[in-house]
Design a protein around this motif. Structure first.
Motif, short mmCIF file in Angstrom:
data_model
loop_
_atom_site.label_atom_id
_atom_site.label_comp_id
_atom_site.label_asym_id
_atom_site.label_seq_id
_atom_site.Cartn_x
_atom_site.Cartn_y
_atom_site.Cartn_z
N SER A 325 39.15 33.15 33.66
CA SER A 325 38.08 32.32 33.61
C SER A 325 36.59 32.97 32.92
CB SER A 325 37.14 32.90 35.33
OG SER A 325 36.69 34.39 35.00
N THR A 326 36.80 33.42 32.34
CA THR A 326 35.67 33.86 31.01
C THR A 326 36.49 32.97 30.10
OG1 THR A 326 36.74 35.87 30.46
CG2 THR A 326 35.27 36.52 31.71
N THR A 327 37.44 32.81 30.08
CA THR A 327 37.97 32.01 28.77
C THR A 327 37.93 30.81 28.38
OG1 THR A 327 40.21 33.73 29.10
CG2 THR A 327 40.66 31.83 27.77
N LEU A 328 37.47 30.30 27.33
CA LEU A 328 37.49 28.85 26.61
C LEU A 328 38.49 28.15 27.19
CD1 LEU A 328 33.62 28.80 25.12
CD2 LEU A 328 34.24 28.77 27.71
N ILE A 354 32.83 38.12 25.76
CA ILE A 354 33.46 37.71 26.81
C ILE A 354 32.14 37.38 27.61
CG2 ILE A 354 32.25 39.63 28.62
CD1 ILE A 354 35.34 40.37 27.65
N VAL A 355 32.39 36.29 28.35
CA VAL A 355 30.87 35.18 29.07
C VAL A 355 30.51 35.44 30.60
CG1 VAL A 355 31.46 34.11 26.76
CG2 VAL A 355 32.45 33.48 29.05
N CYS A 356 29.49 34.99 31.14
CA CYS A 356 29.33 34.03 32.40
C CYS A 356 28.80 33.40 32.05
CB CYS A 356 28.54 35.91 32.84
SG CYS A 356 27.64 36.28 32.71
N VAL A 377 26.58 40.91 28.19
CA VAL A 377 27.21 39.98 28.08
C VAL A 377 26.76 38.28 27.72
CG1 VAL A 377 28.67 39.12 29.79
CG2 VAL A 377 28.92 40.47 29.89
N TRP A 378 27.46 37.28 27.21
CA TRP A 378 26.98 36.22 26.71
C TRP A 378 26.98 35.09 28.04
CZ3 TRP A 378 24.93 36.06 22.62
CH2 TRP A 378 25.68 37.18 21.10
N VAL A 379 25.69 34.66 28.27
CA VAL A 379 25.83 33.01 29.06
C VAL A 379 25.98 32.17 28.32
CG1 VAL A 379 23.79 33.08 30.91
CG2 VAL A 379 24.04 34.86 29.84
N ILE A 380 26.24 31.18 28.89
CA ILE A 380 27.11 30.12 28.22
C ILE A 380 26.74 29.05 29.92
CG2 ILE A 380 28.28 30.83 27.36
CD1 ILE A 380 30.94 29.68 28.84
N ILE A 389 21.59 36.19 26.26
CA ILE A 389 22.47 36.98 26.72
C ILE A 389 21.96 38.34 27.81
CG2 ILE A 389 20.69 38.18 25.35
CD1 ILE A 389 23.49 40.02 23.95
N VAL A 390 23.04 38.28 28.34
CA VAL A 390 22.27 39.77 29.77
C VAL A 390 22.64 41.17 28.83
CG1 VAL A 390 22.46 40.78 31.83
CG2 VAL A 390 22.71 38.36 31.60
#
Length: 404
Positions: A325-328, A354-356, A377-380, A389-390
């Protein structure tokens, strides 16, 4: 009840932590580089001591930890314009030139300090808390001298110390997460903790333009986002990853673009073609000493390259617990992490960035960060554009506000 538990002493979080490896503030950058390679540590604590005030000599005295140093500090220092032409001379500079100077980056606390106070110190800017620990190991004179020769003394003010990190505090809070219900289940967007002040560089920009951003990200324990012209996140230049490389990355920073630098520190290390490009550009810039440094380290590692290449080859996503779920999409390039055969044998994080999403819950983001051993964690957005970012400090602020 949660308030009572947070009154626990900070010593409870230090159980089992090893004593800090230390370096004197009077050491040179070259000394720091040697110690980092010898100990295999990602960071070394830097101490200023007045040993004249103690009968214990170099293992006692009036000592204070003034900061920390890692490989990223060294490579950024060597890559700066004033040091590129003569990196060997630059390494003779005092380590104080590269010690993190941000206000309160490290802070001494007593073992009885409450966790609430620790959270307040972190929110004030402290990245590491220096905590005295009980040492049940008896050091005789010979062991002390061996310790000093290999790693520098672990005893200061007659005591050993460890340091407590933001990750330690977040992990502790996660173990008590049920006591804070229901707010940990709220989205990070609802809680208002998505930071928009981030370090970012454009994919095709020169990596030298990212030096200050890398240094700032190291101090803030975050990372540098690499984005395309549309503001979509392509990857990152992670201080965590760079800390597991060696000083030759300074040559890559000097000659490559930000995107190429990502490839240079990609899984398995730089290809021979990329290394040759770096060498050619060093020749063009007449940076002969940096070229010599690169060739010298490449030569010294050649005898062990095959075994290291084998051990540093990329593993599957499943092996490192990556969530699909976190892979582009496969059309988006993401940097992977490892080191070349000339890199040290320290453990390195090999994972995709790592993204959310803004709708992700606080507890889910906490678990993501802890699982992948990052402080952010990057926020996209849904179109993969970078929203922010968080960070751990953002999360701690929410818990502190809840307690108030």
């Amino acid at each position: 009840m949660a308030v009572d538990l947070l009154d626990h002493e900070v010593s409870d979080l230090c159980l089992g932590k090893p004593a800090l490896r230390s370096l004197s503030i009077s050491a040179t950058i070259e000394d720091a580089l040697s110690a980092l390679k010898l100990t295999g540590e990602n960071h070394l604590s830097v101490w200023s001591c007045d040993h004249s005030k103690s009968d214990e000599g170099e293992f006692g005295g009036d000592c204070v930890c003034v900061g920390k140093v890692c490989m990223v500090d060294v490579m950024c220092f060597l890559a700066r314009e004033e040091n590129r032409a003569n990196p060997m001379l630059a390494m003779k500079s005092p380590v104080s030139m590269v010690v993190s100077e941000g206000s309160g980056v490290v802070r001494h606390v007593e073992a009885y300090t409450s966790l609430v106070e620790v959270i307040d110190f972190i929110l004030e800017g402290a990245q590491n808390l220096i905590v005295p620990i009980d040492s049940r190991t008896s050091f005789n004179s010979r062991k002390k001298q061996l310790q000093k020769a290999l790693f520098g003394p672990t005893l200061h003010n007659g005591r050993e110390y460890c340091w407590l990190t933001q990750e330690d505090v977040i992990r502790y809070l996660l173990s008590l997460i049920g006591l804070f219900s229901p707010f940990p289940a709220l989205s990070i967007e609802t809680l208002g903790i998505i930071g928009t002040e981030i370090q970012a560089v454009e994919y095709h920009s020169q990596a030298t333009s990212a030096i200050d951003a890398i240094s700032d990200a190291l101090t803030q324990q975050t990372s540098v986002a690499v984005v395309n012209e549309d503001g979509k996140l392509i990857g990152e230049i992670s201080p965590f990853t760079l800390a597991s490389c060696d000083e030759t990355v300074a040559a890559a920073i000097t000659t490559l673009s930000s995107g190429d630098l990502m490839a240079y520190i990609d899984c398995g290390g730089p290809s021979e073609d990329v290394v040759n490009v770096v060498k050619e550009r060093l020749i063009e810039k007449e940076l002969d000493e940096m070229l010599g440094l690169l060739e010298q380290l490449s030569l010294s590692s050649s005898s062990s390259s095959s075994s290291l290449l084998s051990s540093s080859s990329c593993s599957s996503d499943e092996e490192f617990g990556l969530s699909p779920s976190t892979t582009l999409p496969s059309t988006t390039r993401w940097g992977r992490y490892s080191r070349s055969s000339s890199y040290s044998a320290r453990m390195v994080r090999r994972s995709e960035a790592i993204v959310c999403h803004p709708r992700s819950s606080l507890v889910a983001v906490m678990i993501q960060a802890l699982t992948h051993r990052v402080n952010y964690v990057w926020v996209i957005e849904d179109d993969y554009s970078l929203a922010g970012i968080v960070t751990f400090s953002d999360m701690l602020r929410v818990f502190r506000e809840h307690l108030q």
